[in-house]
Design an enzyme around this catalytic site. Structure first.
Site, PDB file in Angstrom:
ATOM      1  N   GLU A 324       0.886  -1.182   0.000  1.00 50.38           N
ATOM      2  CA  GLU A 324       0.000   0.000   0.000  1.00 50.38           C
ATOM      3  C   GLU A 324       0.910   1.214   0.000  1.00 50.38           C
ATOM      4  O   GLU A 324       1.744   1.363   0.888  1.00 50.38           O
ATOM      5  CB  GLU A 324      -0.924  -0.016   1.219  1.00 50.38           C
ATOM      6  CG  GLU A 324      -1.868  -1.214   1.252  1.00 50.38           C
ATOM      7  CD  GLU A 324      -2.724  -1.380   0.013  1.00 50.38           C
ATOM      8  OE1 GLU A 324      -3.006  -0.371  -0.665  1.00 50.38           O
ATOM      9  OE2 GLU A 324      -3.084  -2.524  -0.320  1.00 50.38           O
ATOM     10  N   CYS A 358      -1.795   8.958   4.252  1.00 47.88           N
ATOM     11  CA  CYS A 358      -1.686   8.615   2.825  1.00 47.88           C
ATOM     12  C   CYS A 358      -2.920   9.069   2.068  1.00 47.88           C
ATOM     13  O   CYS A 358      -2.886   9.284   0.869  1.00 47.88           O
ATOM     14  CB  CYS A 358      -1.478   7.122   2.670  1.00 47.88           C
ATOM     15  SG  CYS A 358      -2.669   6.184   3.617  1.00 47.88           S
TER      16      CYS A 358
HETATM   17  P1  NAD Z   1       9.035   4.862   3.282  1.00 47.66           P
HETATM   18  O1  NAD Z   1       8.854   4.195   1.971  1.00 47.66           O
HETATM   19  O2  NAD Z   1      10.132   5.839   3.425  1.00 47.66           O
HETATM   20  O3  NAD Z   1       9.316   3.777   4.406  1.00 47.66           O
HETATM   21  C1  NAD Z   1       8.421   2.707   4.638  1.00 47.66           C
HETATM   22  C2  NAD Z   1       9.210   1.598   5.312  1.00 47.66           C
HETATM   23  O4  NAD Z   1      10.131   1.067   4.364  1.00 47.66           O
HETATM   24  C3  NAD Z   1      10.049   2.069   6.496  1.00 47.66           C
HETATM   25  O5  NAD Z   1      10.025   1.077   7.490  1.00 47.66           O
HETATM   26  C4  NAD Z   1      11.436   2.192   5.887  1.00 47.66           C
HETATM   27  O6  NAD Z   1      12.488   2.080   6.819  1.00 47.66           O
HETATM   28  C5  NAD Z   1      11.434   1.011   4.940  1.00 47.66           C
HETATM   29  N1  NAD Z   1      12.409   1.053   3.862  1.00 47.66           N
HETATM   30  C6  NAD Z   1      12.987   2.126   3.271  1.00 47.66           C
HETATM   31  N2  NAD Z   1      13.803   1.713   2.282  1.00 47.66           N
HETATM   32  C7  NAD Z   1      13.738   0.362   2.248  1.00 47.66           C
HETATM   33  C8  NAD Z   1      14.330  -0.634   1.437  1.00 47.66           C
HETATM   34  N3  NAD Z   1      15.161  -0.331   0.450  1.00 47.66           N
HETATM   35  N4  NAD Z   1      14.006  -1.918   1.677  1.00 47.66           N
HETATM   36  C9  NAD Z   1      13.165  -2.255   2.661  1.00 47.66           C
HETATM   37  N5  NAD Z   1      12.556  -1.355   3.459  1.00 47.66           N
HETATM   38  C10 NAD Z   1      12.848  -0.059   3.243  1.00 47.66           C
HETATM   39  O7  NAD Z   1       7.639   5.486   3.712  1.00 47.66           O
HETATM   40  P2  NAD Z   1       7.266   6.340   5.026  1.00 47.66           P
HETATM   41  O8  NAD Z   1       7.871   7.696   4.901  1.00 47.66           O
HETATM   42  O9  NAD Z   1       7.527   5.577   6.263  1.00 47.66           O
HETATM   43  O10 NAD Z   1       5.698   6.443   4.868  1.00 47.66           O
HETATM   44  C11 NAD Z   1       5.102   7.395   4.063  1.00 47.66           C
HETATM   45  C12 NAD Z   1       4.607   6.782   2.779  1.00 47.66           C
HETATM   46  O11 NAD Z   1       3.739   5.696   3.072  1.00 47.66           O
HETATM   47  C13 NAD Z   1       3.790   7.759   1.959  1.00 47.66           C
HETATM   48  O12 NAD Z   1       4.120   7.615   0.596  1.00 47.66           O
HETATM   49  C14 NAD Z   1       2.351   7.314   2.226  1.00 47.66           C
HETATM   50  O13 NAD Z   1       1.433   7.673   1.228  1.00 47.66           O
HETATM   51  C15 NAD Z   1       2.526   5.835   2.344  1.00 47.66           C
HETATM   52  N6  NAD Z   1       1.431   5.208   3.084  1.00 47.66           N
HETATM   53  C16 NAD Z   1       0.494   4.516   2.382  1.00 47.66           C
HETATM   54  C17 NAD Z   1      -0.565   3.926   3.049  1.00 47.66           C
HETATM   55  C18 NAD Z   1      -1.621   3.154   2.284  1.00 47.66           C
HETATM   56  O14 NAD Z   1      -2.384   2.430   2.918  1.00 47.66           O
HETATM   57  N7  NAD Z   1      -1.684   3.272   0.969  1.00 47.66           N
HETATM   58  C19 NAD Z   1      -0.672   4.054   4.424  1.00 47.66           C
HETATM   59  C20 NAD Z   1       0.314   4.760   5.112  1.00 47.66           C
HETATM   60  C21 NAD Z   1       1.374   5.339   4.428  1.00 47.66           C
END
Ligand code: NAD
Length: 573
Positions: A324, A358
């Site tokens: 998501e 989000c």
């Molecule tokens: P992010 O992508 O920066 O991080 C998400 C997770 O991924 C974190 O735990 C991070 O440490 C990890 N991560 C980062 N790089 C990685 C890699 N290379 N491999 C594995 N894991 C890795 O996102 P964020 O800043 O934590 O959250 C914000 C984003 O999440 C926004 O884009 C938002 O729209 C989205 N979001 C979507 C939903 C939904 O249901 N669609 C819900 C909440 C947040």
């Protein structure tokens, strides 16, 4: 209480009280529901936290205690609590000098160790009858609703800078609902068994965990998502490596501790904070990777998906990928809209939790004929939005999550300030000297394809395009085609005919679509959540199918009579 209809609008009147508007006549008929089903469960009630209330007193005590400590959070792999030499701190975003948790990143070797432990633990866990697991999930929900509610809320307020109401709807209500409702949906879903057409055979399905381990990678912005991504696969018989977000560490640790207390055995969910790419690189090269349950940004999910593709030949199974991701959610206002609803809904959607949902409204389309009123309304309310330390219960929002987010969001504001096509009509200030504070900002653009109208900003910046009323159809097309996302969207209209048409024209623009309501605020069991296009795989957390995505069903046919033929009657003369 009676229903009264005035000017196509329903009002509820309570004896002795003034009337409250509840909706328009056409609502309810616009999307016919074939068989409304009775739902025996109620969502977790949201507590009020009014001054003097018992929940407020308890929360304030826990906030004081938690803020005065810096909790040690180890990695947990099986039974072992581990502290690596990669030590980190989580700070309060609204006061970044204050540390609230000390935690440790896993090295690649520790991630591999967690994989081995999980793969072994999974086989034993799966042998536990599902009824036992379902009971355990209800016990967890109960602990979260009672004994530990304020610990979850306080950790979410201090660590993620959520106000009390934003914490309560996330780390209390939504989290509890994920545990109890997914357990209920599983119990109901298990009732389905395949057809057995005669007495000679019996067909059945059993739901196994997946052969390997599931990696749960969660974002910072919802405590509840962390709990759901890791524990719903576990409910279905999987063993999990949970990599929480660094900026949601303390609240996520509380979830882990509660589940451990409720009896989730060691090794089933392993708590593995880690640098994102290190975790991603290590899990995607393991032959045992059975699934990734991800919520976060598009670039991170794309990277994980590509890595899975590159390593495909290594795996014992095709890993299931559920992601998501981001959104560029819209409010589209029709000239027949109720302006007061538009203004209130947009302020809430765009600026609650600093637009870091989000589903937050980030782009808005307003007809010229309503613009003056909508603008006045938005600016008047924006003026009242206070920002500050979330322990002050009068503030509307806290700070944005960290220095990276602060830089990204203020970069968009600076870009708007310099652009000849855009005007900042409200806000535009920011200051990170004490906390990462950004003013709720409203931008008006002449260009509907400007990057502020098309890219995910994930902060308190709302950009508005005012369209000519005669360009309504083109504007609907703009909403559909301007961004690669399709997470949430809302239309505002009293004109039923147009609303029906917009519902069809905008069918693929949002996984969660709202009519005369804000684009945020989905509730587990009421509006299962998820988007398509680049917003994700649309697996609808909080809905009846979600938990079953994490099972590997096995179809079994038993035959009770001897098999006496090898050929077919038509072959015989
Ligand atoms: P992010 O992508 O920066 O991080 C998400 C997770 O991924 C974190 O735990 C991070 O440490 C990890 N991560 C980062 N790089 C990685 C890699 N290379 N491999 C594995 N894991 C890795 O996102 P964020 O800043 O934590 O959250 C914000 C984003 O999440 C926004 O884009 C938002 O729209 C989205 N979001 C979507 C939903 C939904 O249901 N669609 C819900 C909440 C947040």
């Amino acid at each position: 209480m009676t229903f009264v209809c005035k000017n196509r609008t329903f009002y509820i009147t309570y004896s002795g009280l003034s009337s409250r508007r509840v909706g328009t006549r056409f609502l309810g008929s616009i999307v016919p529901i074939p068989n409304p089903t009775e739902f025996p469960l109620e969502n977790e009630p949201i507590l009020s936290y009014k001054k003097g209330s018992p929940e407020r007193k308890e929360l304030e005590k826990v906030l004081d205690k938690m803020a005065s400590e810096c909790e040690e959070v180890p990695l947990v792999i099986g039974n072992e609590e581990i502290k690596s030499n990669l030590c980190k701190y989580q700070v309060m975003p609204h006061n970044h000098k204050e540390k609230i948790a000390k935690y440790y990143w896993a090295t690649p070797d520790l991630v591999k160790k967690a994989i081995n432990v999980a793969v072994k633990a999974q086989r034993e866990w799966e042998k536990q009858p599902i009824e036992k697991r379902l009971e355990m999930w209800l016990r967890i929900a109960d602990l979260m609703a009672t004994k530990y509610r304020q610990q979850l809320n306080a950790a979410t307020m201090l660590g993620q800078s959520k106000t009390v109401i934003q914490a309560e709807i996330d780390s209390a209500a939504e989290l509890i609902d994920f545990f109890k409702m997914h357990a209920y949906f599983v119990k109901e879903g298990l009732k389905y068994q395949p057809i057995s057409p005669d007495q000679q055979t019996r067909n059945s399905i059993r739901y196994r965990g997946m052969d390997g381990f599931v990696a749960a990678v969660s974002p910072f912005n919802f405590t509840a998502i962390g709990g759901n991504l890791s524990y719903t696969p576990a409910l279905m018989g999987n063993a999990v490596l949970w990599k929480p977000s660094d900026t949601a560490l303390l609240s996520n640790w509380w979830i882990f501790k509660i589940c451990r207390e409720a009896g989730v055995p060691p090794g089933i969910v392993n708590f593995v904070p880690c640098e994102g790419p290190v975790f991603g690189d290590t899990i995607t090269t393991s032959p045992y990777l059975a699934g990734i349950n991800f919520t976060g940004s598009v670039p991170t999910f794309n990277r994980l998906w590509a890595q899975v593709g590159q390593n495909l030949a290594k795996y014992r199974n095709y890993p299931k990928l559920v992601g998501e991701c981001g959104g560029k959610n819209y409010h589209l206002v029709h000239s027949s809209a109720d302006v007061e609803s538009v203004v209130n809904a947009t302020i809430k959607s765009a600026f609650e939790f600093n637009g870091q949902k989000c589903s937050a409204c980030s782009r808005m389309y307003v007809p010229e004929s309503l613009w003056a009123k909508v603008k006045d309304g938005l600016l008047a309310l924006r003026q009242k939005l206070t920002i500050g330390d979330v322990r002050d219960f009068t503030v509307y929002t806290g700070a944005v999550i960290d220095a990276v987010a602060f830089k990204r969001i203020s970069g968009y504001i600076e870009y708007a300030k310099k652009s000849p096509k855009m005007e900042i009509i409200g806000g535009g200030g920011y200051d990170d000297s004490c906390g990462y504070f950004i003013e709720p900002t409203i931008v008006q653009t002449k260009d509907p394809k400007e990057k502020l109208m098309t890219e995910e900003i994930f902060g308190p910046v709302l950009t508005i395009y005012v369209y000519k009323d005669s360009d309504l159809d083109e504007t609907v097309k703009l909403v559909d085609t301007s961004t690669p996302y399709a997470l949430t969207g809302a239309i505002f209209a009293q004109d039923e005919k147009w609303a029906r048409k917009a519902l069809e024209d905008l069918k693929y623009t949002a996984g969660n679509f709202y009519i005369n309501d804000k684009s945020t605020g989905s509730v587990v069991g009421q509006q299962p959540f998820g988007g398509s296009r680049m917003s994700g795989t649309n697996d609808k957390a909080g809905g009846p199918q979600y938990a079953f995505r994490w099972a590997s069903p096995q179809a079994i046919k038993e035959t009770f009579v001897p098999l006496q033929e090898y050929d077919y009657p038509y072959m015989r003369s």
